[in-house]
Design an enzyme around this catalytic site. Structure first.
Site, mmCIF file in Angstrom:
data_model
loop_
_atom_site.group_PDB
_atom_site.id
_atom_site.type_symbol
_atom_site.label_atom_id
_atom_site.label_comp_id
_atom_site.label_asym_id
_atom_site.label_seq_id
_atom_site.Cartn_x
_atom_site.Cartn_y
_atom_site.Cartn_z
ATOM 1 N N GLY A 11 1.876 10.055 11.878
ATOM 2 C CA GLY A 11 2.348 9.174 10.820
ATOM 3 C C GLY A 11 3.555 9.768 10.113
ATOM 4 O O GLY A 11 4.047 10.841 10.485
ATOM 5 N N GLN A 12 4.021 9.088 9.086
ATOM 6 C CA GLN A 12 5.234 9.537 8.393
ATOM 7 C C GLN A 12 5.040 10.897 7.729
ATOM 8 O O GLN A 12 5.850 11.812 7.909
ATOM 9 C CB GLN A 12 5.639 8.503 7.335
ATOM 10 C CG GLN A 12 6.027 7.158 7.934
ATOM 11 C CD GLN A 12 6.483 6.187 6.864
ATOM 12 O OE1 GLN A 12 7.633 6.171 6.475
ATOM 13 N NE2 GLN A 12 5.558 5.377 6.376
ATOM 14 N N LEU A 13 3.954 11.053 6.976
ATOM 15 C CA LEU A 13 3.712 12.318 6.276
ATOM 16 C C LEU A 13 3.367 13.434 7.258
ATOM 17 O O LEU A 13 3.872 14.554 7.148
ATOM 18 C CB LEU A 13 2.597 12.142 5.243
ATOM 19 C CG LEU A 13 2.225 13.384 4.426
ATOM 20 C CD1 LEU A 13 3.440 13.964 3.715
ATOM 21 C CD2 LEU A 13 1.108 13.048 3.444
ATOM 22 N N ALA A 62 -4.890 7.228 7.662
ATOM 23 C CA ALA A 62 -5.385 6.070 6.906
ATOM 24 C C ALA A 62 -5.103 4.804 7.701
ATOM 25 O O ALA A 62 -4.267 4.800 8.610
ATOM 26 C CB ALA A 62 -4.702 5.974 5.544
ATOM 27 N N THR A 64 -3.248 1.895 7.085
ATOM 28 C CA THR A 64 -2.250 1.532 6.069
ATOM 29 C C THR A 64 -1.642 0.146 6.255
ATOM 30 O O THR A 64 -0.757 -0.237 5.502
ATOM 31 C CB THR A 64 -1.110 2.569 6.043
ATOM 32 O OG1 THR A 64 -0.527 2.644 7.354
ATOM 33 C CG2 THR A 64 -1.619 3.941 5.637
ATOM 34 N N THR A 103 -3.425 6.354 -2.730
ATOM 35 C CA THR A 103 -2.390 5.331 -2.923
ATOM 36 C C THR A 103 -2.368 4.731 -4.324
ATOM 37 O O THR A 103 -3.383 4.725 -5.027
ATOM 38 C CB THR A 103 -2.626 4.186 -1.907
ATOM 39 O OG1 THR A 103 -1.713 3.098 -2.141
ATOM 40 C CG2 THR A 103 -4.040 3.628 -2.027
ATOM 41 N N ASP A 104 -1.208 4.204 -4.689
ATOM 42 C CA ASP A 104 -1.057 3.461 -5.942
ATOM 43 C C ASP A 104 -1.818 2.135 -5.901
ATOM 44 O O ASP A 104 -2.040 1.511 -6.942
ATOM 45 C CB ASP A 104 0.420 3.194 -6.239
ATOM 46 C CG ASP A 104 1.091 2.347 -5.167
ATOM 47 O OD1 ASP A 104 0.838 2.576 -3.966
ATOM 48 O OD2 ASP A 104 1.903 1.460 -5.515
ATOM 49 N N TYR A 127 -7.252 -2.948 1.318
ATOM 50 C CA TYR A 127 -6.693 -1.600 1.492
ATOM 51 C C TYR A 127 -6.975 -0.746 0.257
ATOM 52 O O TYR A 127 -7.504 0.368 0.354
ATOM 53 C CB TYR A 127 -5.185 -1.703 1.751
ATOM 54 C CG TYR A 127 -4.476 -0.365 1.738
ATOM 55 C CD1 TYR A 127 -4.732 0.593 2.709
ATOM 56 C CD2 TYR A 127 -3.539 -0.059 0.748
ATOM 57 C CE1 TYR A 127 -4.085 1.826 2.698
ATOM 58 C CE2 TYR A 127 -2.886 1.161 0.726
ATOM 59 C CZ TYR A 127 -3.162 2.098 1.701
ATOM 60 O OH TYR A 127 -2.527 3.314 1.682
ATOM 61 N N LYS A 131 -9.471 2.494 -0.022
ATOM 62 C CA LYS A 131 -8.886 3.783 -0.420
ATOM 63 C C LYS A 131 -9.572 4.332 -1.675
ATOM 64 O O LYS A 131 -9.802 5.537 -1.785
ATOM 65 C CB LYS A 131 -7.380 3.643 -0.649
ATOM 66 C CG LYS A 131 -6.559 3.442 0.627
ATOM 67 C CD LYS A 131 -6.617 4.635 1.570
ATOM 68 C CE LYS A 131 -5.810 5.817 1.049
ATOM 69 N NZ LYS A 131 -5.790 6.939 2.037
#
Length: 288
Positions: A11-13, A62, A64, A103-104, A127, A131
């Site tokens: 993933g991105q992270l 996750a 996402t 997450t926000d 989602y 989370k």
């Protein structure tokens, strides 16, 4: 040498952590994605963790896909909640450190001020609900864990808003982007640096932290900046969320207050525009 297990490595992270791993050889890094560690295999997960036996777990995995989660509740709950409980149980039983990414979207979006870690949670989509359940399970099973909530993540890796907008702005003459959802983007490279700085801090203070880049903007303003920095010849217009209905409702305001992570760990939090320019420079270099 401490062994670090990174889930969601593609993933991105996870991809940004791979970049930093080369500069942090004091750790043994084990990067896993679904092929190496299937987090949906709840029955086999504990045994696999014991096989790997990390001293630190960074859970970057996750489900996402926010809109798909509305019809994929079971998968979302397994990846965002149930497997987190097992990671937390195992880490507590084996005295391993755990950093879990959240997450926000655990917030309902009705605030008018930047959200602290103590702000009331009330997710408005599947989602966010799964989370939040993951956060609660994480702290219940391992009260020594660290949770980092983040928002609007993008990077040079994977699919994200910056790459999608950059592509569309080269394909179209005009674009409409929602202007009534407020928050701050997060360059995954900055979040990866924050995580590594926690690992290198020499102390561990458990609990929930917030991290995103500095600044308060709408998705429309984010798109405008992408257009300006990229020099794209595309007109960008702002529209209300009501004009762009999606399966999952989004919080209209989810700006994260980063005071705690700055005070406790001295983490540097760059301005969103500065980080966006860095990312787009890298994307430009890759394209050429």
């Amino acid at each position: 040498m401490k062994k670090i297990l990174v889930t969601g490595a593609n993933g991105q992270l996870g991809s940004e952590l791979k970049v930093l791993a080369a500069q942090n050889a004091q750790f043994e890094w084990v990067f896993t994605d679904r092929e190496e560690l299937d987090l949906t295999d709840l029955k086999g997960l504990e045994a696999r963790l014991t096989d790997i036996h990390p001293q630190i777990i960074l859970n970057c995995a996750a489900h996402t896909a926010v809109d798909r989660a509305e019809t994929e509740y079971d998968l979302s709950d397994v990846l965002n909640h149930q497997c987190v409980a097992i990671l937390a149980q195992w880490s507590a039983a084996h005295a391993a450190k755990l950093i879990h990414i959240s997450t926000d979207y655990v917030f309902d979006g009705t605030s008018a001020v930047a959200l602290t870690e103590e702000a009331a949670v009330a997710p408005i989509n599947v989602y966010g609900k799964t989370k939040l359940a993951g956060e609660q399970a994480c702290l219940r099973e391992n009260p020594e864990a660290i949770i980092i909530r983040t928002s609007w993540v993008y990077s040079t890796f994977g699919a994200n808003f910056v790459k999608t907008m950059s592509r569309l702005m080269q394909e179209r003459d005009s674009l409409n982007v929602v202007n009534d959802q407020i928050g701050s983007p997060t360059y995954a490279a900055d979040l990866a640096k924050a995580i590594v700085s926690i690992l290198n801090a020499g102390f561990w203070k458990c609990g929930i932290y917030h991290f995103s880049n500095e600044g308060e903007i709408s998705w429309f303003e984010f798109a405008q900046a992408i257009q300006e920095i990229g020099g794209f010849d595309c007109a960008v217009s702002g529209i209300p969320s009501s004009a762009y209905p999606t399966p999952a409702q989004r919080p209209s305001y989810s700006l994260l207050d980063k005071s705690k992570i700055k005070q406790v760990y001295g983490v540097a939090v760059p301005d969103w525009r500065e980080s966006l320019a860095q990312c787009m420079d890298l994307l430009r270099i890759e394209a050429n």
